[in-house]
Design an enzyme around this catalytic site. Structure first.
Site, PDB file in Angstrom:
ATOM      1  CB  SER A 280      48.472 -33.955 -39.151  1.00 46.66           C
ATOM      2  OG  SER A 280      47.462 -34.743 -39.031  1.00 46.66           O
TER       3      SER A 280
ATOM      4  CD  GLN B 156      51.464 -37.450 -38.482  1.00 44.43           C
ATOM      5  OE1 GLN B 156      50.214 -37.122 -39.126  1.00 44.43           O
ATOM      6  NE2 GLN B 156      50.510 -37.825 -37.896  1.00 44.43           N
TER       7      GLN B 156
ATOM      8  CE1 TYR C 199      49.424 -41.800 -38.111  1.00 43.37           C
ATOM      9  CE2 TYR C 199      48.409 -39.835 -38.976  1.00 43.37           C
ATOM     10  CZ  TYR C 199      48.851 -40.861 -37.406  1.00 43.37           C
ATOM     11  OH  TYR C 199      48.029 -40.187 -36.410  1.00 43.37           O
TER      12      TYR C 199
ATOM     13  CE  LYS D 191      54.885 -37.068 -33.218  1.00 44.27           C
ATOM     14  NZ  LYS D 191      53.655 -38.209 -33.097  1.00 44.27           N
TER      15      LYS D 191
ATOM     16  CG  HIS E 289      49.677 -41.296 -31.120  1.00 43.76           C
ATOM     17  ND1 HIS E 289      49.906 -41.552 -32.679  1.00 43.76           N
ATOM     18  CD2 HIS E 289      48.640 -40.620 -31.822  1.00 43.76           C
ATOM     19  CE1 HIS E 289      49.638 -41.115 -33.639  1.00 43.76           C
ATOM     20  NE2 HIS E 289      48.615 -40.060 -33.560  1.00 43.76           N
TER      21      HIS E 289
ATOM     22  N   GLY F  54      54.142 -33.684 -23.215  1.00 43.87           N
ATOM     23  CA  GLY F  54      53.651 -32.782 -21.923  1.00 43.87           C
ATOM     24  C   GLY F  54      54.221 -31.242 -21.992  1.00 43.87           C
TER      25      GLY F  54
ATOM     26  N   GLY G  17      51.868 -29.850 -28.786  1.00 47.00           N
ATOM     27  CA  GLY G  17      50.819 -30.001 -29.564  1.00 47.00           C
ATOM     28  C   GLY G  17      49.428 -29.657 -29.161  1.00 47.00           C
TER      29      GLY G  17
END
Length: 347
Positions: free
Chosen positions: A83, A104, A106, A204, A228, A269, A290
């Site tokens: 992350s 990952q 942002y 993603k 997410h 999920g 996750g």
């Protein structure tokens, strides 16, 4: 006010329940004396199509945080997506083990900060960038607001940006995201990202075939179907439901444009090895896990993460054998039956 993560948590429940509505169509009298669960993602061979999803702030779950996750990934011969909001630095994670690591990303309002972290990850041997595109601003996470969530220190940004932002009325994390995330980032800015790194870029947060096509047009190296973890916009589709839409033939021939050229991964999920099989049958090359690995981390640290991955892999292997699929490439659309199939049969 509700104490739930986001409004009614419809998508959170649906992410899991949608898998239960998919049934198997096994093949019999197939030689399954040897089962090979291994696969390859972006050229990296992994022991099974089960990867570790990016989850931030892992020291909230265990003192070793992302380092324990990375070591578990190495032990299980899989890929970890670290992350951007990690509580251990890129350098610490890289030096902890030899796991294949993706970063990952942002994009911040201050692009130079995002660029510095990306370039540092590249220097320290990370193999790909996973650009999260569903967070122009943080979703309303009501339980964080109720609990006045305070983020631990984000180690990768020390000396670059202050993360000491307080919000007396609610979540420190929400206030921080509002301060630093760039809501103007758009498709045209992918070129900027490609200009600062030589690493392959995966997107993603794709939920529609239209965005899957657009991703191909801008030269993305992989697509992750994700909502997410249902923590952004409630009432979007479950990821397993969105996956098939991203893979079917619409105007633009998504199945040719996506399925044959870049990996399509699924995030959200997955709770059982049977879910892994269903995702692959509907066109994914691998899944990212996750919450289950975070629970394992909280319970037993590195060993807990390893145990979760091993259980999923064992269940996946049994499902392959009982479905008549000795290799991952033998898993096909014909091995599952969805609600769409049932509706079509009624026409």
């Amino acid at each position: 006010m509700s104490s739930k993560n986001w409004l009614d948590q419809h998508t959170l429940r649906e992410n899991v329940e949608a898998f239960s509505r998919i049934t198997f169509q096994p093949r019999i009298l197939v030689d399954v004396s040897k089962i090979d669960t291994s696969t390859t993602i972006l050229g990296y061979k992994i022991s099974s199509p089960i990867m570790i999803a990016p989850t931030g702030l892992r020291k909230l779950a265990h003192p070793e945080g992302e380092i324990a996750m990375a070591r578990a990934a190495a032990a299980c011969n899989t890929i970890m997506v670290v992350s951007f909001m990690a509580t251990r630095t890129v350098e610490e994670v890289a030096s902890s083990c030899d796991a294949v690591r993706f970063l990952q990303l942002y994009v911040f309002k201050r692009r130079d900060i995002s660029a510095q972290v990306v370039q540092k990850a590249e220097r320290y041997g990370f193999k790909a960038i996973v650009l999260t595109v569903d967070t122009p601003r943080l979703g309303r996470r009501e339980i964080d607001i109720k609990n006045k969530m305070v983020s631990p220190k984000l180690k990768n940004f020390e000396g670059l940006v202050s993360t000491e932002i307080s919000d007396d009325k609610g979540s420190n994390l929400e206030a921080l995201a509002s301060e630093i995330l760039d809501p103007s980032f758009s498709w045209k800015d992918i070129e900027w990202l490609k200009s600062i790194t030589k690493l392959p870029i995966l997107i993603k947060g794709v939920l529609t075939c239209e965005d899957a096509i657009k991703a191909m047009e801008v030269g993305i190296s992989g697509i992750i179907v994700s909502n997410h973890g249902a923590r952004q916009l409630d009432y979007v589709p479950a990821t397993i439901s969105a996956l098939e839409e991203s893979m079917v033939v619409y105007p633009g021939q998504v199945v040719q444009a996506v399925g044959g050229r870049v990996p399509v991964l699924l995030d959200g999920g997955v709770r059982r090895g049977t879910d892994v099989f269903k995702a692959l049958a509907l066109g994914a090359q691998a899944v990212l896990v996750g919450r289950p690995v975070v629970y394992g981390l909280a319970a037993m640290g590195e060993q807990g993460v390893r145990r979760v991955i091993e259980m999923l892999k064992d269940e996946f292997e049994i499902t392959m054998a009982l479905s008549g699929c000795p290799r991952v490439k033998d898993i096909s659309r014909s091995h599952v039956r969805t609600e769409r199939d049932r509706l079509r049969s009624m026409l």
